[in-house]
Design a protein around this motif. Sequence first.
Motif, PDB file in Angstrom:
ATOM      1  N   ASN A   1     -25.665  -9.030  79.489  1.00 48.85           N
ATOM      2  CA  ASN A   1     -25.600  -7.648  79.950  1.00 48.85           C
ATOM      3  C   ASN A   1     -24.469  -6.916  79.246  1.00 48.85           C
ATOM      4  O   ASN A   1     -23.673  -7.512  78.527  1.00 48.85           O
TER       5      ASN A   1
ATOM      6  N   ILE B   1     -21.535  -5.479  80.127  1.00 52.04           N
ATOM      7  CA  ILE B   1     -20.123  -5.823  80.321  1.00 52.04           C
ATOM      8  C   ILE B   1     -19.775  -7.156  79.648  1.00 52.04           C
ATOM      9  O   ILE B   1     -18.756  -7.271  78.973  1.00 52.04           O
ATOM     10  N   THR B   2     -20.623  -8.169  79.809  1.00 53.97           N
ATOM     11  CA  THR B   2     -20.315  -9.444  79.166  1.00 53.97           C
ATOM     12  C   THR B   2     -20.398  -9.309  77.647  1.00 53.97           C
ATOM     13  O   THR B   2     -19.679  -9.989  76.923  1.00 53.97           O
TER      14      THR B   2
ATOM     15  N   PHE C   1     -17.057  -8.015  76.579  1.00 55.38           N
ATOM     16  CA  PHE C   1     -16.072  -9.082  76.634  1.00 55.38           C
ATOM     17  C   PHE C   1     -16.280 -10.076  75.499  1.00 55.38           C
ATOM     18  O   PHE C   1     -15.336 -10.550  74.880  1.00 55.38           O
TER      19      PHE C   1
ATOM     20  N   LEU D   1     -18.426 -15.024  82.254  1.00 55.11           N
ATOM     21  CA  LEU D   1     -18.480 -14.366  80.948  1.00 55.11           C
ATOM     22  C   LEU D   1     -19.873 -14.410  80.326  1.00 55.11           C
ATOM     23  O   LEU D   1     -20.072 -13.955  79.198  1.00 55.11           O
TER      24      LEU D   1
ATOM     25  N   PHE E   1      -6.304  -7.424  77.364  1.00 54.26           N
ATOM     26  CA  PHE E   1      -7.311  -6.389  77.577  1.00 54.26           C
ATOM     27  C   PHE E   1      -7.222  -5.762  78.949  1.00 54.26           C
ATOM     28  O   PHE E   1      -8.203  -5.672  79.669  1.00 54.26           O
TER      29      PHE E   1
ATOM     30  N   ILE F   1     -13.185  -4.878  85.633  1.00 48.11           N
ATOM     31  CA  ILE F   1     -14.336  -5.496  84.968  1.00 48.11           C
ATOM     32  C   ILE F   1     -14.497  -6.939  85.438  1.00 48.11           C
ATOM     33  O   ILE F   1     -15.597  -7.387  85.770  1.00 48.11           O
ATOM     34  N   PHE F   2     -13.366  -7.669  85.492  1.00 53.17           N
ATOM     35  CA  PHE F   2     -13.422  -9.061  85.948  1.00 53.17           C
ATOM     36  C   PHE F   2     -13.990  -9.153  87.360  1.00 53.17           C
ATOM     37  O   PHE F   2     -14.848  -9.973  87.653  1.00 53.17           O
TER      38      PHE F   2
ATOM     39  N   LEU G   1     -17.655  -8.588  87.214  1.00 53.87           N
ATOM     40  CA  LEU G   1     -18.356  -9.747  86.671  1.00 53.87           C
ATOM     41  C   LEU G   1     -18.399 -10.881  87.685  1.00 53.87           C
ATOM     42  O   LEU G   1     -19.400 -11.572  87.831  1.00 53.87           O
TER      43      LEU G   1
ATOM     44  N   LYS H   1     -20.744  -9.930  90.602  1.00 55.03           N
ATOM     45  CA  LYS H   1     -22.111  -9.894  90.086  1.00 55.03           C
ATOM     46  C   LYS H   1     -22.668 -11.304  89.954  1.00 55.03           C
ATOM     47  O   LYS H   1     -23.820 -11.573  90.216  1.00 55.03           O
ATOM     48  N   ASN H   2     -21.817 -12.227  89.462  1.00 56.22           N
ATOM     49  CA  ASN H   2     -22.254 -13.601  89.223  1.00 56.22           C
ATOM     50  C   ASN H   2     -21.943 -14.540  90.385  1.00 56.22           C
ATOM     51  O   ASN H   2     -21.923 -15.753  90.232  1.00 56.22           O
TER      52      ASN H   2
END
Lengths: 172, 172, 172
Positions: free
Chosen positions: A73, A75-76, A79, A140, C94, C103-104, C107, C110-111
């Motif tokens: 996706n 965002i990943t 990264f 990630l 970053f 963002i982390f 992520l 989300k996961n």
Amino acid sequence: MNNDTIQAIEAQNITNAKKLSIIAFSGEFDRLTAAFTIATGAAAVGYEVNIFFTFWGLNAIKKENGRAAIGNNFITKIFGLMMGGLSNTPTSRFNFCGIGPWIFRKLMSKNNVATLEQLVEAAKTLGINLYACEMAMHVLGLKKNDFINEVKDELGVASFLKISEGGRTIFI
Amino acid sequence: MNNDTIQAIEAQNITNAKKLSIIAFSGEFDRLTAAFTIATGAAAVGYEVNIFFTFWGLNAIKKENGRAAIGNNFITKIFGLMMGGLSNTPTSRFNFCGIGPWIFRKLMSKNNVATLEQLVEAAKTLGINLYACEMAMHVLGLKKNDFINEVKDELGVASFLKISEGGRTIFI
Amino acid sequence: MNNDTIQAIEAQNITNAKKLSIIAFSGEFDRLTAAFTIATGAAAVGYEVNIFFTFWGLNAIKKENGRAAIGNNFITKIFGLMMGGLSNTPTSRFNFCGIGPWIFRKLMSKNNVATLEQLVEAAKTLGINLYACEMAMHVLGLKKNDFINEVKDELGVASFLKISEGGRTIFI
């Protein structure tokens, strides 16, 4: 030899095991170089060495085409691009937009010291066990085949603690 | 006492040894302060303490005139200048062009906490073993007499692993 | 079973103890996440886990209103503001003015990976022992009631070494 003594000697075997485990969290050129220098130095004198790559450290074991955005996706993908691969790692200090690692590489080859890439090759040759952190891969968006073939397995914390039991564990 | 038991007790001696070894990789003021605080705290309660300085950590053991460019060629000279010595170490966060360490020193002396310089002095007095990493010295063009006299020896990874065997090893 | 053997077995108990101690020095979002992931992973498989928070790591255990300036003078007030609390921790790379941690967190949720806040909650539930470094508190002008209630005690280096004896100790 009675049972208790056997147990005691087993304790000795276990606790004095020449075993070194490294949690490679950092993705910077200098810290990765330190991790691989310690790892190969230990393996060269007979230590069993395990490296557990997590977060930024995963850069060290990405395939050369790892620079390409990987993951499923947006965002990943970002990264993935930012993390880059082994040849794009910055230094933790004095990076100067990428010149820092270049100076280091120069100094290292000038003085006949193995460079990071050579150290990674040596790690493979010396049979150092390379593991990828399951959770960080998940976060990630990385898959096992994004990594070099020498990566033995994806592990969680519990499995890593089991594998590294009885030896020294350092976090880099 | 039979042989097996002796061996078992030796195991105990080895594995419970009050021994702490620190790989001092970082050159920042706050991390070096942490390294020396842990080291002197351990030595004060009877631990054998070994510190193995490598990469940026070598800053901590350079002579006061270490700020001067050392090394035998242009690139190492630049690195020598950038690395500076103990009194030029930045903090890992909020360095503000060098004001960060100054604030820390202020806070530490105001609150009667030993400053980094005092901690290094204490380390010498407490007989903590200071070692320099052979390979990093080689890369950075440093010689043994660039360091304070208390530095016991230059070591490779294998020798350091041998010296630190049976105790705890932490990477800072 | 004779005394020597008992001693030897005690050695086994001590040295094979499933005990993990973490010196949490870093205050960055990613490093704190790593610390709590390892800690909770270890506690989940029966390890005794001790975390010793020092310097920037103290951010992780500050009360939610920890963002407010605490301490008793101007300089510590500034540091208090800069350090912030758990929800203000930057990433070590970053950070992008705070977007990195966001963002982390995205992520991670989300996961279906536990976020830092959830990991801290899990650490409390799993009975992980949280300690604050006495000296760092002193330097930064922090008091025990600036921290969450689960913080068990303020410790010096010597006490921490005693508590963590016989297990593995890592510095993050």
